[in-house]
Motif scaffolding. Structure first.
Motif, PDB file in Angstrom:
ATOM      1  N   ARG A   1      54.252  14.763  21.014  1.00  0.00           N
ATOM      2  CA  ARG A   1      53.244  15.595  20.322  1.00  0.00           C
ATOM      3  C   ARG A   1      53.897  16.673  19.463  1.00  0.00           C
ATOM      4  O   ARG A   1      53.348  17.041  18.430  1.00  0.00           O
ATOM      5  CB  ARG A   1      52.287  16.209  21.329  1.00  0.00           C
ATOM      6  CG  ARG A   1      51.285  15.210  21.848  1.00  0.00           C
ATOM      7  CD  ARG A   1      50.194  15.854  22.673  1.00  0.00           C
ATOM      8  NE  ARG A   1      49.195  14.853  23.024  1.00  0.00           N
ATOM      9  CZ  ARG A   1      48.613  14.753  24.202  1.00  0.00           C
ATOM     10  NH1 ARG A   1      48.893  15.631  25.165  1.00  0.00           N
ATOM     11  NH2 ARG A   1      47.733  13.809  24.447  1.00  0.00           N
TER      12      ARG A   1
ATOM     13  N   ASP B   1      49.235  13.902  16.659  1.00  0.00           N
ATOM     14  CA  ASP B   1      48.148  12.979  16.980  1.00  0.00           C
ATOM     15  C   ASP B   1      48.624  11.597  17.417  1.00  0.00           C
ATOM     16  O   ASP B   1      47.858  10.641  17.381  1.00  0.00           O
ATOM     17  CB  ASP B   1      47.209  12.839  15.773  1.00  0.00           C
ATOM     18  CG  ASP B   1      46.537  14.156  15.427  1.00  0.00           C
ATOM     19  OD1 ASP B   1      46.268  14.941  16.350  1.00  0.00           O
ATOM     20  OD2 ASP B   1      46.304  14.395  14.226  1.00  0.00           O
ATOM     21  N   CYS B   2      49.860  11.473  17.864  1.00  0.00           N
ATOM     22  CA  CYS B   2      50.413  10.141  18.159  1.00  0.00           C
ATOM     23  C   CYS B   2      50.234   9.697  19.601  1.00  0.00           C
ATOM     24  O   CYS B   2      50.528   8.548  19.924  1.00  0.00           O
ATOM     25  CB  CYS B   2      51.893  10.085  17.782  1.00  0.00           C
ATOM     26  SG  CYS B   2      52.982  11.003  18.882  1.00  0.00           S
TER      27      CYS B   2
ATOM     28  N   ASP C   1      48.038   9.074  23.220  1.00  0.00           N
ATOM     29  CA  ASP C   1      46.775   8.883  23.921  1.00  0.00           C
ATOM     30  C   ASP C   1      47.097   8.866  25.415  1.00  0.00           C
ATOM     31  O   ASP C   1      47.863   8.035  25.881  1.00  0.00           O
ATOM     32  CB  ASP C   1      46.123   7.566  23.503  1.00  0.00           C
ATOM     33  CG  ASP C   1      44.812   7.309  24.233  1.00  0.00           C
ATOM     34  OD1 ASP C   1      44.140   8.285  24.630  1.00  0.00           O
ATOM     35  OD2 ASP C   1      44.474   6.126  24.427  1.00  0.00           O
TER      36      ASP C   1
END
Length: 178
Positions: free
Chosen positions: A111, A116-117, A119
């Motif tokens: 991060r 935003d990479c 999950d």
């Protein structure tokens, strides 16, 4: 195979537990039983993300063409220079084992490089904590850490219901799963 075989004898992955320690990086050369080849249009940026974010190291490279990365033994990735990469991540993913203590630091590192990479982390039905990372090349990478096994847990009962029995649970082997 009808005898129980302890796969941890050949795997670099330590048995799961709260004190599991990841193996040291393996810098030796071996015949790779499997590896991923990932195209990148920015080799330097990709190497930076994979090393600082995902915890790989550069085993060797061919300047401007290829970099061989590794984490643990048998966790090999070849980044190869290409003019273009897919515009979005595929549905398919490539998973790399880690230990629970590595999950949060890997999430933070990824991060920090690409907000935003990541999950997750998320808990899975197969008793792991997983994080999905989309790399600069749009590869879908899953970092997966096994959670400690409790033979009296609902997870153990769920596994037993599909025929996977812990070796200490009485049967002593996993039949077709061994």
């Amino acid at each position: 195979m009808s005898d129980y075989y302890n796969a941890f004898e050949t795997s670099p992955v330590p048995p799961p537990g709260p004190d599991a320690v990841p193996p040291e990086p393996f810098r030796g050369i071996y015949g790779m039983p499997a590896f991923a080849t990932i195209p990148t249009n920015d080799l330097a940026a990709s190497v930076d993300f994979w090393t600082r974010g995902l915890g790989f190291f550069e085993l060797f490279g061919i300047p401007g063409r290829l970099v061989h990365l590794r984490r643990w033994a048998f966790q090999d990735v070849l980044l190869v220079s290409e003019e273009s990469v897919p515009e979005q991540a595929p549905a398919m993913s490539l998973s790399f084992a880690c230990v629970l203590s590595q999950v949060d630091p890997l999430v933070e590192a990824c991060r920090a490089l690409r907000p935003d990479c990541v999950d997750g982390p998320r808990e899975t039905a197969w008793h792991t904590r997983d994080v999905t990372v989309i790399t600069p090349e749009n590869a879908r990478i899953v970092l997966t850490a096994a959670k400690p096994f409790d033979p009296d847990s609902q997870e153990a009962r769920n596994l037993a219901a599909v025929g996977i029995v812990h070796p200490d649970a009485g049967r002593g082997d996993n039949g077709e799963h061994a």
